[in-house]
Design a protein around this motif. Structure first.
Motif, PDB file in Angstrom:
ATOM      1  N   ASN A 101       0.845  -1.178   0.000  1.00 12.96           N
ATOM      2  CA  ASN A 101       0.000   0.000   0.000  1.00 12.96           C
ATOM      3  C   ASN A 101       0.895   1.247   0.000  1.00 12.96           C
ATOM      4  O   ASN A 101       1.637   1.475   0.951  1.00 12.96           O
ATOM      5  CB  ASN A 101      -0.894  -0.010   1.240  1.00 12.96           C
ATOM      6  CG  ASN A 101      -1.907   1.101   1.234  1.00 12.96           C
ATOM      7  OD1 ASN A 101      -1.711   2.133   0.611  1.00 12.96           O
ATOM      8  ND2 ASN A 101      -2.993   0.898   1.954  1.00 12.96           N
ATOM      9  N   ASN A 123      -8.736  -5.958  -1.810  1.00 14.20           N
ATOM     10  CA  ASN A 123      -7.442  -5.892  -2.479  1.00 14.20           C
ATOM     11  C   ASN A 123      -6.328  -6.419  -1.585  1.00 14.20           C
ATOM     12  O   ASN A 123      -6.427  -6.366  -0.361  1.00 14.20           O
ATOM     13  CB  ASN A 123      -7.111  -4.442  -2.872  1.00 14.20           C
ATOM     14  CG  ASN A 123      -8.057  -3.914  -3.912  1.00 14.20           C
ATOM     15  OD1 ASN A 123      -8.553  -4.643  -4.764  1.00 14.20           O
ATOM     16  ND2 ASN A 123      -8.336  -2.620  -3.849  1.00 14.20           N
ATOM     17  N   ARG A 124      -5.254  -6.842  -2.213  1.00 12.31           N
ATOM     18  CA  ARG A 124      -4.066  -7.262  -1.483  1.00 12.31           C
ATOM     19  C   ARG A 124      -3.393  -6.022  -0.898  1.00 12.31           C
ATOM     20  O   ARG A 124      -3.215  -5.035  -1.587  1.00 12.31           O
ATOM     21  CB  ARG A 124      -3.084  -7.959  -2.420  1.00 12.31           C
ATOM     22  CG  ARG A 124      -3.589  -9.272  -2.958  1.00 12.31           C
ATOM     23  CD  ARG A 124      -2.603  -9.797  -3.958  1.00 12.31           C
ATOM     24  NE  ARG A 124      -2.913 -11.168  -4.342  1.00 12.31           N
ATOM     25  CZ  ARG A 124      -2.237 -11.829  -5.264  1.00 12.31           C
ATOM     26  NH1 ARG A 124      -1.223 -11.253  -5.881  1.00 12.31           N
ATOM     27  NH2 ARG A 124      -2.560 -13.059  -5.551  1.00 12.31           N
ATOM     28  N   SER A 181     -11.929  -3.328   0.652  1.00 15.73           N
ATOM     29  CA  SER A 181     -11.828  -3.350  -0.809  1.00 15.73           C
ATOM     30  C   SER A 181     -11.628  -4.750  -1.393  1.00 15.73           C
ATOM     31  O   SER A 181     -11.882  -4.974  -2.569  1.00 15.73           O
ATOM     32  CB  SER A 181     -10.665  -2.462  -1.264  1.00 15.73           C
ATOM     33  OG  SER A 181      -9.434  -3.040  -0.872  1.00 15.73           O
TER      34      SER A 181
END
Length: 138
Positions: free
Chosen positions: A51, A128-129, A126
């Protein structure tokens, strides 16, 4: 003789096509099924954030997985129960002095062998990874 040969070939083709059309839902979705016995034991890792909001950080993590579906993290200080679904593992931490409520963390296991495991933390909002972790068996 010719009829027997045609019958045998027809039966063989039916068997081949019949078997190829019967697959599980997991296989259709492309999910990998992780052998739960490969998880058992003690693992340590450094993780790398994916991130950009967190920058380029790296920490040490440790997990221990037991056959009864429980485990510990952070060098044995936090207990959890876990469930394995295909190639996703969900860690359920009970409320304690650190977590006010139950905390559920989901990880996608990218690969696991007897000595190495790679997984990604999945963002609960989300999907997401978020973090990439590589573990080595202790």
């Amino acid at each position: 003789m010719k009829k027997n040969l045609i019958f045998c070939l027809s039966a063989l083709l039916m068997l081949v096509f019949g078997m190829s059309s019967c697959s599980s839902d997991d296989e259709k979705d492309g999910d990998t099924v992780v052998n739960p016995f490969l998880l058992l034991g003690e693992w340590s890792a450094s993780h790398q954030n994916m991130n950009p909001d967190y920058g380029d950080t790296c920490d040490m993590w440790a997990f221990s997985f037991k056959a009864d579906g429980t485990g510990t993290s952070e060098l044995g200080t936090h207990q959890f129960r876990y469930e394995l679904k295909g190639n996703h593992i969900i860690l359920h931490y009970q409320a304690n002095e650190i977590f006010d409520d139950q905390l559920d963390l989901e990880y996608e296991i990218a690969s696991v062998s007897k000595d190495r495991m790679e997984w990604y933390l999945i963002d609960s909002d989300s999907g997401n990874r978020m973090q990439h972790l590589v573990f080595y068996r202790q």
